[in-house]
Enzyme design. Structure first.
Site, mmCIF file in Angstrom:
data_model
loop_
_atom_site.group_PDB
_atom_site.id
_atom_site.type_symbol
_atom_site.label_atom_id
_atom_site.label_comp_id
_atom_site.label_asym_id
_atom_site.label_seq_id
_atom_site.Cartn_x
_atom_site.Cartn_y
_atom_site.Cartn_z
ATOM 1 N N GLU A 102 0.829 -1.203 0.000
ATOM 2 C CA GLU A 102 0.000 0.000 0.000
ATOM 3 C C GLU A 102 0.862 1.251 0.000
ATOM 4 O O GLU A 102 1.988 1.237 0.477
ATOM 5 C CB GLU A 102 -0.907 0.000 1.239
ATOM 6 N N CYS A 131 3.357 8.791 1.039
ATOM 7 C CA CYS A 131 3.873 7.869 2.049
ATOM 8 C C CYS A 131 4.047 6.516 1.364
ATOM 9 O O CYS A 131 3.073 5.897 0.923
ATOM 10 C CB CYS A 131 2.852 7.797 3.192
ATOM 11 N N CYS A 138 6.604 -6.353 7.145
ATOM 12 C CA CYS A 138 7.729 -5.879 7.959
ATOM 13 C C CYS A 138 8.099 -6.974 8.952
ATOM 14 O O CYS A 138 7.220 -7.605 9.522
ATOM 15 C CB CYS A 138 7.341 -4.604 8.709
ATOM 16 N N CYS A 193 6.334 -4.714 15.669
ATOM 17 C CA CYS A 193 5.942 -3.757 16.718
ATOM 18 C C CYS A 193 4.483 -4.042 17.057
ATOM 19 O O CYS A 193 3.660 -4.259 16.165
ATOM 20 C CB CYS A 193 6.101 -2.320 16.235
ATOM 21 N N CYS A 208 1.390 -2.032 15.538
ATOM 22 C CA CYS A 208 1.397 -1.716 14.101
ATOM 23 C C CYS A 208 0.785 -2.852 13.270
ATOM 24 O O CYS A 208 1.170 -4.011 13.412
ATOM 25 C CB CYS A 208 2.832 -1.460 13.660
ATOM 26 N N SER A 225 12.164 6.871 7.663
ATOM 27 C CA SER A 225 11.747 6.654 9.054
ATOM 28 C C SER A 225 12.184 5.265 9.508
ATOM 29 O O SER A 225 11.898 4.271 8.849
ATOM 30 C CB SER A 225 10.219 6.778 9.142
ATOM 31 N N ASN A 262 -3.176 4.753 16.245
ATOM 32 C CA ASN A 262 -4.324 4.338 15.440
ATOM 33 C C ASN A 262 -4.409 2.825 15.513
ATOM 34 O O ASN A 262 -3.568 2.149 14.936
ATOM 35 C CB ASN A 262 -4.098 4.691 13.972
ATOM 36 N N CYS A 300 -1.106 6.140 9.941
ATOM 37 C CA CYS A 300 0.106 5.432 10.364
ATOM 38 C C CYS A 300 -0.251 4.141 11.065
ATOM 39 O O CYS A 300 -1.118 4.104 11.910
ATOM 40 C CB CYS A 300 0.889 6.249 11.382
#
Ligand code: SAH
Ligand code: SF4
Length: 350
Positions: free
Chosen positions: A91, A104, A111, A115, A118, A190, A289, A331
């Site tokens: 995405e 973004c 990933c 975390c 996330c 980031s 979020n 995010c």
């Protein structure tokens, strides 16, 4: 067949030489790719027809299929779901904020860092993206955006510093003066804190901006919510950031995702000020979020208090809005359904 964007400029020149084409064709191709943003070799009107056909037979120019584009009726944030050449899905998100248009983009399919707060972390890692796949996100988004981007951030799926060489090569293409010519300082990488590669960025004198996802002020809490903290402990991370700011004379951004009851106390705010003292930085606070009640955003008054404590110490703080929340593009909400064939682990990428 290779993607033409994956060729280095030298490789392209070499290839053209091999088919008896003059060197200036490389510039024409470069312009067509990045300035004109042509999405078919047929459109390359500056090239002879025979060369267009030759290129079309040798290289891919676009590999993405748009599976879904959801636009928020609230703030126009648009989330794209792409299918890549091998069927995996990623995405990318376009965010409009006043004059700013932020792209973004993703650096990996999923990933590996898991975390806890996330959504991307829940996918595991399927694979790294290629240079062309990173750049194609920008080209495809640009073709669809209301305005050209003012900022490009590696804050989509994945940990960019675990796909280091590819991410840097892609950023070099995006900022190349003969191509998209994107301002290098407006490209932000980031990281969740791959200390080793933060030092590498500093040593290589890279011109891109750096954001570090701190998210907790104690080693204990950081380990709980970000398993990578075991490998790169908080002290080591902050040392690497100090090294980076000294060596590059640049400011970094610390990102801090606020989670109710976990890292949002007044004591945490004071510690955050203390920890970052002496580091030229900006602090970016992001209310979490998440649908998971364990990682809920703080109440508004807690957020305001957190902001006040940091502001009082004259630190620059911005609270990132929850743009795209209504379409799950904010995010930490990027999740593409991929077949979970094999997870790749951090060690294999370093
Ligand atoms: N892997 C990199 C870049 C992608 S994540 C990193 O971690 O920095 C981009 C940003 O989104 C990070 O600052 C991360 O802390 C933040 N983020 C992740 N999950 C989130 C969530 N649920 N709510 C708000 N921000 C989140
Ligand atoms: Fe990966 Fe960043 Fe999500 Fe952590 S916050 S799982 S590092 S994408």
């Amino acid at each position: 067949m290779r993607h033409i964007i994956d060729l280095t400029p030298d490789e392209l020149i070499e290839y053209l030489k091999g088919i008896n084409q003059p060197r200036y064709r490389a510039d024409q191709i470069y312009k067509g790719l990045y300035v004109k943003n042509w999405d078919s070799f047929e459109d390359f009107s500056t090239l002879p027809k025979s060369l267009r056909a030759e290129l079309a037979g040798q290289f891919y120019l676009r590999r993405f299929t748009l599976i879904d584009a959801i636009k928020s009726p609230v703030d126009n944030t648009t989330k794209y779901l792409w299918q890549l050449g091998d069927g995996s899905r990623i995405e990318s998100v376009t965010i409009y904020e006043g004059k700013r248009v932020t792209f973004c983009i993703s650096s990996q399919v999923g990933c590996p860092l898991d975390c806890k707060f996330c959504a991307t972390g829940k996918m595991g890692l399927l694979r790294n993206l290629s240079v062309a796949e990173i750049v194609e996100q920008v080209l495809q988004m640009k073709a669809r955006a209301e305005r050209p981007p003012t900022n490009i951030v590696f804050m989509g799926m994945g940990e960019p510093l675990l796909n280091y060489d590819t991410v840097i090569r892609a950023a070099d293409i995006l900022s190349h003066p003969e191509g998209l010519c994107f301002n290098r300082k407006k490209i932000t990488i980031s990281t969740s804190g791959i200390a080793k590669n933060i030092r590498r960025m500093a040593d290589e004198g890279l011109p891109y901006s750096l954001a570090v996802s701190l998210n907790a002020v104690t080693q204990n809490m950081r380990e709980k919510i970000m398993p990578i903290a075991r490998k790169y402990p908080l002290d080591e991370l902050l040392d690497a950031v100090r090294y980076y700011t000294k060596k590059t004379r640049r400011r970094v951004t610390f990102e801090y995702v606020l989670m109710k009851g976990l890292n949002d106390s007044e004591a945490d705010a004071h510690s955050l000020v203390k920890l970052t003292a002496g580091i030229p930085c900006k602090i970016n606070v992001i209310p979490c979020n998440s649908d998971d009640p364990l990682y809920a955003p703080p109440e508004d008054d807690v957020l305001i208090r957190f902001d006040q404590i940091i502001n009082k110490k004259n630190r620059t703080i911005t609270i990132r809005s929850r743009k795209g929340w209504d379409i799950r593009a904010a995010c930490g909400q990027l999740y593409a359904d991929n077949e979970r064939k094999k997870r790749i682990h951090v060690e294999m990428l370093e």
